[in-house]
Design an enzyme around this catalytic site. Structure first.
Site, mmCIF file in Angstrom:
data_model
loop_
_atom_site.group_PDB
_atom_site.id
_atom_site.type_symbol
_atom_site.label_atom_id
_atom_site.label_comp_id
_atom_site.label_asym_id
_atom_site.label_seq_id
_atom_site.Cartn_x
_atom_site.Cartn_y
_atom_site.Cartn_z
ATOM 1 N N CYS A 6 70.356 38.729 -2.045
ATOM 2 C CA CYS A 6 71.104 37.514 -1.675
ATOM 3 C C CYS A 6 72.277 37.240 -2.605
ATOM 4 C CB CYS A 6 70.175 36.305 -1.641
ATOM 5 S SG CYS A 6 68.866 36.514 -0.435
ATOM 6 N N HIS A 35 71.720 30.828 5.877
ATOM 7 C CA HIS A 35 71.861 31.756 4.756
ATOM 8 C C HIS A 35 71.835 33.207 5.248
ATOM 9 C CE1 HIS A 35 71.182 33.857 1.078
ATOM 10 N NE2 HIS A 35 69.872 33.868 1.107
ATOM 11 N N CYS A 58 70.213 32.716 -6.457
ATOM 12 C CA CYS A 58 69.022 33.528 -6.735
ATOM 13 C C CYS A 58 68.956 34.676 -5.736
ATOM 14 C CB CYS A 58 67.770 32.669 -6.624
ATOM 15 S SG CYS A 58 67.628 31.887 -5.004
HETATM 16 C C1 LIG Z 1 67.111 34.578 -2.488
HETATM 17 C C2 LIG Z 1 66.915 33.835 -1.205
HETATM 18 O O1 LIG Z 1 67.823 33.267 -0.684
HETATM 19 S S1 LIG Z 1 65.359 33.789 -0.604
HETATM 20 C C3 LIG Z 1 65.468 33.065 0.994
HETATM 21 C C4 LIG Z 1 65.512 34.121 2.023
HETATM 22 N N1 LIG Z 1 65.319 33.511 3.319
HETATM 23 C C5 LIG Z 1 64.105 33.380 3.863
HETATM 24 O O2 LIG Z 1 63.122 33.809 3.295
HETATM 25 C C6 LIG Z 1 64.030 32.704 5.208
HETATM 26 C C7 LIG Z 1 62.936 31.699 5.236
HETATM 27 N N2 LIG Z 1 62.848 31.090 6.535
HETATM 28 C C8 LIG Z 1 62.025 31.542 7.533
HETATM 29 O O3 LIG Z 1 61.367 32.566 7.385
HETATM 30 C C9 LIG Z 1 61.950 30.756 8.807
HETATM 31 O O4 LIG Z 1 63.148 30.035 8.991
HETATM 32 C C10 LIG Z 1 60.738 29.735 8.781
HETATM 33 C C11 LIG Z 1 59.440 30.548 8.755
HETATM 34 C C12 LIG Z 1 60.803 28.824 7.571
HETATM 35 C C13 LIG Z 1 60.793 28.833 10.023
HETATM 36 O O5 LIG Z 1 60.854 29.617 11.125
HETATM 37 P P1 LIG Z 1 60.627 28.968 12.581
HETATM 38 O O6 LIG Z 1 59.226 28.458 12.670
HETATM 39 O O7 LIG Z 1 61.116 29.952 13.561
HETATM 40 O O8 LIG Z 1 61.605 27.720 12.493
HETATM 41 P P2 LIG Z 1 62.057 26.737 13.616
HETATM 42 O O9 LIG Z 1 63.527 26.679 13.588
HETATM 43 O O10 LIG Z 1 61.413 27.044 14.916
HETATM 44 O O11 LIG Z 1 61.550 25.352 13.050
HETATM 45 C C14 LIG Z 1 60.198 24.962 13.153
HETATM 46 C C15 LIG Z 1 60.191 23.515 13.581
HETATM 47 O O12 LIG Z 1 60.845 22.739 12.583
HETATM 48 C C16 LIG Z 1 61.850 21.935 13.166
HETATM 49 N N3 LIG Z 1 62.950 21.770 12.224
HETATM 50 C C17 LIG Z 1 63.507 22.734 11.456
HETATM 51 N N4 LIG Z 1 64.493 22.194 10.719
HETATM 52 C C18 LIG Z 1 64.552 20.888 11.006
HETATM 53 C C19 LIG Z 1 65.364 19.833 10.586
HETATM 54 N N5 LIG Z 1 66.317 19.996 9.665
HETATM 55 N N6 LIG Z 1 65.152 18.609 11.114
HETATM 56 C C20 LIG Z 1 64.194 18.411 12.035
HETATM 57 N N7 LIG Z 1 63.376 19.400 12.481
HETATM 58 C C21 LIG Z 1 63.566 20.607 11.972
HETATM 59 C C22 LIG Z 1 62.260 22.722 14.402
HETATM 60 O O13 LIG Z 1 62.839 21.882 15.373
HETATM 61 C C23 LIG Z 1 60.960 23.259 14.878
HETATM 62 O O14 LIG Z 1 60.283 22.252 15.590
HETATM 63 P P3 LIG Z 1 59.460 22.621 16.929
HETATM 64 O O15 LIG Z 1 58.383 23.556 16.463
HETATM 65 O O16 LIG Z 1 58.993 21.299 17.393
HETATM 66 O O17 LIG Z 1 60.455 23.283 17.815
#
Ligand SMILES: CC(=O)SCCNC(=O)CCNC(=O)[C@H](O)C(C)(C)COP(=O)(O)OP(=O)(O)OC[C@H]1O[C@@H](n2cnc3c(N)ncnc32)[C@H](O)[C@@H]1OP(=O)(O)O
Length: 440
Positions: free
Chosen positions: A103, A396, A426
């Site tokens: 990242c 991201h 990070c």
């Molecule tokens: C060094 C680095 O940068 S490390 C970071 C690297 N990146 C990562 O690891 C990515 C991490 N993220 C992920 O793996 C995924 O996004 C997860 C697992 C967190 C979520 O995935 P999903 O379950 O597909 O997310 P999804 O978008 O469907 O959201 C789940 C629920 O939360 C809700 N939601 C998410 N964000 C918001 C928000 N800001 N406000 C309101 N509701 C929200 C969605 O509407 C959804 O609701 P629903 O189930 O009623 O439809």
């Protein structure tokens, strides 16, 4: 600044000079499997570069070097950045390098170009990054790979058929792509859940930080802050992850996404974690002479950057805590404290990543024991943190985040000579980069 560079054969004096951030450009970031589901890394990176070329009139120019990369890359994209450059009106004599530091790829690309400019090796450079989760490479089993390689080496159709006849149904099971650490098998989110728990980072403060990210990004778009930083792509005008209508109440109702084994103490949700995202960014850097000669803006000076890595495998340190170490070394080298900074841009891998880094810098035991300091590194004025939103709202696309941050911060510092901005990003593998920009 003048430094002496001694080699065995000779002693020569190296004149270093200021590196200026001229400006950046990105396409809007899009939630994975959405608007850019059919776009490749090369499509997106070419588009971000084209936007930059058009904005700064770089058509036909030979840029000193373009450096960048993607974290999730198909093997056919071994020369991704060079191929993308060839899709722009830049002079084809512009060299390009693929860089990879998870990242922190975008930051490393920009930092290494800055060093080349500082030393006079090049006059101009473009640091770039792109990632597509939608187009992630799907890996096949080792057994199938060996059979396909054998078929590829076959000299006759018969030999090829004989090799392919070895394929069994079990060989066809694809390996699902994932954001997992090879040494622990844990996802970034699961690692961060352990760190957040260890640092006692609460759900409410994570949700508040996530909400602020969305509100700040929405306000920045509404105020026109991104009018010259983001070019539409595939009809998308704004980051599709942005939810201007989020409320703390809605966020508070979401089920935990990571650290579920912590039961009631699980704090990390889909909203306070970054969404999986597609997107690309690019930043133009140059010497002050280059910017002047081409009548280009000089938004900020790229002052310094620092890499760090931590041993997260034995659990001694959190996977995403390396910037805590990089910041300490970088501030010391530059004789600065957090109080000297006007703005802070801390990549929101997860809300808890930002909060854990801040907690560590304020923690006497951590700063004495791990950073070797006499006292806490210092406090960050939260009203100066990610004031135009960050990764929780924008999304991201791993390698593109560094460019987004540098372009945003440079623009914030423009017209504020001497004012400083701090960057922390990070990265997987227990790595991280921090950087300093100074307004011009
Ligand atoms: C060094 C680095 O940068 S490390 C970071 C690297 N990146 C990562 O690891 C990515 C991490 N993220 C992920 O793996 C995924 O996004 C997860 C697992 C967190 C979520 O995935 P999903 O379950 O597909 O997310 P999804 O978008 O469907 O959201 C789940 C629920 O939360 C809700 N939601 C998410 N964000 C918001 C928000 N800001 N406000 C309101 N509701 C929200 C969605 O509407 C959804 O609701 P629903 O189930 O009623 O439809």
């Amino acid at each position: 600044m003048t430094t002496t560079d001694r080699t065995s054969a000779q002693t020569r004096t190296v004149q270093t000079r200021d590196v200026v951030v001229i400006g950046g450009n990105r396409i809007p970031f899009a939630r994975a499997h959405g608007a850019y589901a059919t776009a490749s890394n090369q499509d997106m990176l070419t588009s971000a570069l084209n936007g930059l070329v058009a904005r700064f009139g770089l058509q036909g120019q030979r840029i000193g070097s373009v450096a960048g990369g993607a974290v999730m890359k198909h093997s056919k994209n071994f020369n991704l950045v060079r191929e993308s450059v060839l899709g722009t009106p830049l002079d084809p004599a512009t060299p390009a390098t693929d860089v990879q530091m998870a990242c922190a790829t975008g930051m490393e690309a920009i930092g290494s170009l800055a060093d080349k400019i500082r030393l006079g090796r090049i006059e101009s450079g473009i640091g770039a990054g792109v990632d597509s989760i939608s187009d992630a490479p799907i890996v096949v089993t080792d057994a199938l790979r060996r059979i396909l390689m054998e078929a590829n080496r076959a000299k006759t159709p018969g030999q090829r058929l004989k090799a392919l006849a070895k394929i069994r149904p079990g060989h066809l099971a694809p390996q699902a792509p994932g954001v997992n650490e090879p040494r622990t098998g844990m996802s970034m989110g699961e690692h961060m859940a352990v760190t957040a728990h260890a640092w006692g980072i609460g759900r409410q403060e994570q949700d508040e930080l996530a909400l602020a990210s969305h509100q700040n990004l929405a306000a920045a778009y509404d105020d026109g802050f991104f009018d010259d930083l983001v070019t539409p792509f595939k009809g998308v005008q704004r980051d599709t992850n942005l939810r201007a209508d989020s409320t703390l109440e809605k966020l508070g109702k979401l089920a935990p996404a990571f650290g579920r084994d912590l039961g009631e103490e699980a704090t990390m949700t889909a909203a306070n974690s970054t969404a999986l995202t597609d997107g690309a960014s690019a930043v133009l850097l140059g010497s002050a002479d280059y910017a002047e000669a081409h009548d280009l803006p000089q938004l900020a000076t790229f002052v310094d950057y620092e890499q760090a890595a931590v041993d997260f495998v034995d659990g001694a340190e959190g996977l995403l805590m390396a910037p805590a170490y990089a910041a300490a070394r970088m501030l010391e080298r530059n004789g600065l404290t957090f109080e000297d900074f006007e703005y802070f841009e801390i990549h929101e891998a997860f809300a808890s990543t930002v909060l854990a880094q801040i907690a560590a810098w304020e923690d006497e035991e951590f700063c004495r024991g791990k950073l070797g300091l006499d006292a806490p590194l210092g406090r960050i004025d939260r009203s100066r943190l990610n004031i135009h939103g960050s990764s929780l709202a924008a999304g991201h696309p791993f390698a593109a985040t560094g460019g987004r941050i540098v372009a945003t911060l440079a623009k914030m510092l423009h017209g504020k000579p001497g004012k400083l901005g701090f960057i922390s990003v990070c990265a997987a593998g227990g790595q991280g980069i921090t950087a300093i920009l100074e307004g011009r």
